[in-house]
Write a protein that holds these residues in place. Sequence first.
Motif, PDB file in Angstrom:
ATOM      1  N   GLN A  54       0.853  -1.184   0.000  1.00 33.30           N
ATOM      2  CA  GLN A  54       0.000   0.000   0.000  1.00 33.30           C
ATOM      3  C   GLN A  54       0.889   1.235   0.000  1.00 33.30           C
ATOM      4  O   GLN A  54       1.928   1.264   0.665  1.00 33.30           O
ATOM      5  CB  GLN A  54      -0.899   0.010   1.236  1.00 33.30           C
ATOM      6  CG  GLN A  54      -1.815   1.216   1.297  1.00 33.30           C
ATOM      7  CD  GLN A  54      -2.695   1.209   2.542  1.00 33.30           C
ATOM      8  OE1 GLN A  54      -2.584   0.359   3.408  1.00 33.30           O
ATOM      9  NE2 GLN A  54      -3.578   2.187   2.623  1.00 33.30           N
ATOM     10  N   ILE A  55       0.481   2.248  -0.759  1.00 33.03           N
ATOM     11  CA  ILE A  55       1.170   3.537  -0.743  1.00 33.03           C
ATOM     12  C   ILE A  55       0.171   4.599  -0.331  1.00 33.03           C
ATOM     13  O   ILE A  55      -1.039   4.438  -0.515  1.00 33.03           O
ATOM     14  CB  ILE A  55       1.848   3.864  -2.098  1.00 33.03           C
ATOM     15  CG1 ILE A  55       0.831   3.863  -3.237  1.00 33.03           C
ATOM     16  CG2 ILE A  55       2.983   2.874  -2.373  1.00 33.03           C
ATOM     17  CD1 ILE A  55       1.400   4.269  -4.597  1.00 33.03           C
ATOM     18  N   GLN A  56       0.651   5.692   0.224  1.00 30.62           N
ATOM     19  CA  GLN A  56      -0.230   6.732   0.746  1.00 30.62           C
ATOM     20  C   GLN A  56      -0.699   7.716  -0.315  1.00 30.62           C
ATOM     21  O   GLN A  56      -1.647   8.457  -0.097  1.00 30.62           O
ATOM     22  CB  GLN A  56       0.447   7.470   1.899  1.00 30.62           C
ATOM     23  CG  GLN A  56       0.733   6.575   3.082  1.00 30.62           C
ATOM     24  CD  GLN A  56      -0.492   5.808   3.549  1.00 30.62           C
ATOM     25  OE1 GLN A  56      -1.536   6.385   3.818  1.00 30.62           O
ATOM     26  NE2 GLN A  56      -0.380   4.492   3.627  1.00 30.62           N
ATOM     27  N   GLY A  57      -0.031   7.749  -1.443  1.00 33.86           N
ATOM     28  CA  GLY A  57      -0.423   8.654  -2.514  1.00 33.86           C
ATOM     29  C   GLY A  57       0.381   8.351  -3.755  1.00 33.86           C
ATOM     30  O   GLY A  57       1.412   7.674  -3.697  1.00 33.86           O
ATOM     31  N   LEU A  58      -0.104   8.839  -4.880  1.00 31.99           N
ATOM     32  CA  LEU A  58       0.547   8.590  -6.156  1.00 31.99           C
ATOM     33  C   LEU A  58       0.670   9.915  -6.896  1.00 31.99           C
ATOM     34  O   LEU A  58      -0.335  10.537  -7.239  1.00 31.99           O
ATOM     35  CB  LEU A  58      -0.269   7.583  -6.970  1.00 31.99           C
ATOM     36  CG  LEU A  58       0.272   7.168  -8.317  1.00 31.99           C
ATOM     37  CD1 LEU A  58       1.673   6.577  -8.196  1.00 31.99           C
ATOM     38  CD2 LEU A  58      -0.674   6.159  -8.954  1.00 31.99           C
ATOM     39  N   ASP A  59       1.911  10.354  -7.114  1.00 30.94           N
ATOM     40  CA  ASP A  59       2.165  11.629  -7.793  1.00 30.94           C
ATOM     41  C   ASP A  59       1.744  11.556  -9.253  1.00 30.94           C
ATOM     42  O   ASP A  59       2.063  10.586  -9.948  1.00 30.94           O
ATOM     43  CB  ASP A  59       3.646  12.003  -7.712  1.00 30.94           C
ATOM     44  CG  ASP A  59       4.078  12.340  -6.302  1.00 30.94           C
ATOM     45  OD1 ASP A  59       3.268  12.925  -5.552  1.00 30.94           O
ATOM     46  OD2 ASP A  59       5.222  12.009  -5.937  1.00 30.94           O
ATOM     47  N   ILE A  60       1.053  12.595  -9.701  1.00 31.50           N
ATOM     48  CA  ILE A  60       0.639  12.730 -11.097  1.00 31.50           C
ATOM     49  C   ILE A  60       1.364  13.968 -11.620  1.00 31.50           C
ATOM     50  O   ILE A  60       1.028  15.098 -11.248  1.00 31.50           O
ATOM     51  CB  ILE A  60      -0.890  12.908 -11.238  1.00 31.50           C
ATOM     52  CG1 ILE A  60      -1.659  11.890 -10.370  1.00 31.50           C
ATOM     53  CG2 ILE A  60      -1.290  12.837 -12.704  1.00 31.50           C
ATOM     54  CD1 ILE A  60      -1.400  10.441 -10.675  1.00 31.50           C
ATOM     55  N   PRO A  61       2.387  13.792 -12.465  1.00 29.58           N
ATOM     56  CA  PRO A  61       3.206  14.933 -12.892  1.00 29.58           C
ATOM     57  C   PRO A  61       2.436  15.926 -13.762  1.00 29.58           C
ATOM     58  O   PRO A  61       1.481  15.558 -14.453  1.00 29.58           O
ATOM     59  CB  PRO A  61       4.336  14.275 -13.691  1.00 29.58           C
ATOM     60  CG  PRO A  61       3.791  12.973 -14.133  1.00 29.58           C
ATOM     61  CD  PRO A  61       2.811  12.540 -13.087  1.00 29.58           C
ATOM     62  N   ALA A  62       2.864  17.181 -13.717  1.00 27.25           N
ATOM     63  CA  ALA A  62       2.280  18.215 -14.590  1.00 27.25           C
ATOM     64  C   ALA A  62       2.483  17.791 -16.041  1.00 27.25           C
ATOM     65  O   ALA A  62       3.535  17.254 -16.402  1.00 27.25           O
ATOM     66  CB  ALA A  62       2.958  19.553 -14.329  1.00 27.25           C
TER      67      ALA A  62
END
Length: 160
Positions: free
Chosen positions: A87-95
């Motif tokens: 499990q991860i706490q968040g997933l970065d979505i790049p600009a």
Amino acid sequence: MKRELLNAVFGCIFTLAACRAASAGDIALEHVWARATPPAAPVGGAYLTIRNNGASADKLVGATADAADHVEIHEMKMENGVMKMRQIQGLDIPAHGAVQLKPGGYHLMFEGLKRPLKVGEAVKGSVTFEKGGSMPVEFKVEAMGAMPDKMHDMKHDQMR
């Protein structure tokens, strides 16, 4: 002129519905789906492509599904020849980029399924972003062996 405009508008609406796409602000969601599950399965997987058309990064921080007690964001990756999931706490979505949640990689895990997921049904839920807020979604349930659509127009350096 009016007829051409109406045809264009209805064409766009039909295309979005057929692709199970949604958007809010700078975030657009494409091919939102989940895999069918066996009758007694306690968990299920859901997938989508998140495209960020904005000038600043955002982060997927949560999700819900009416067919599950709760939803977690997970990552699968090979470590020392062993596939591991966590499990991860968040997933970065790049600009100006995109992230594809797919089998064998990032995905949403439906925990505590309330019912089996059956091919053809739609599971209502939401995805939540740090900056973009919450967006309603419908996860179209596809076959157990289903794989993600190819991303024809995405450049390799835009994919995470």
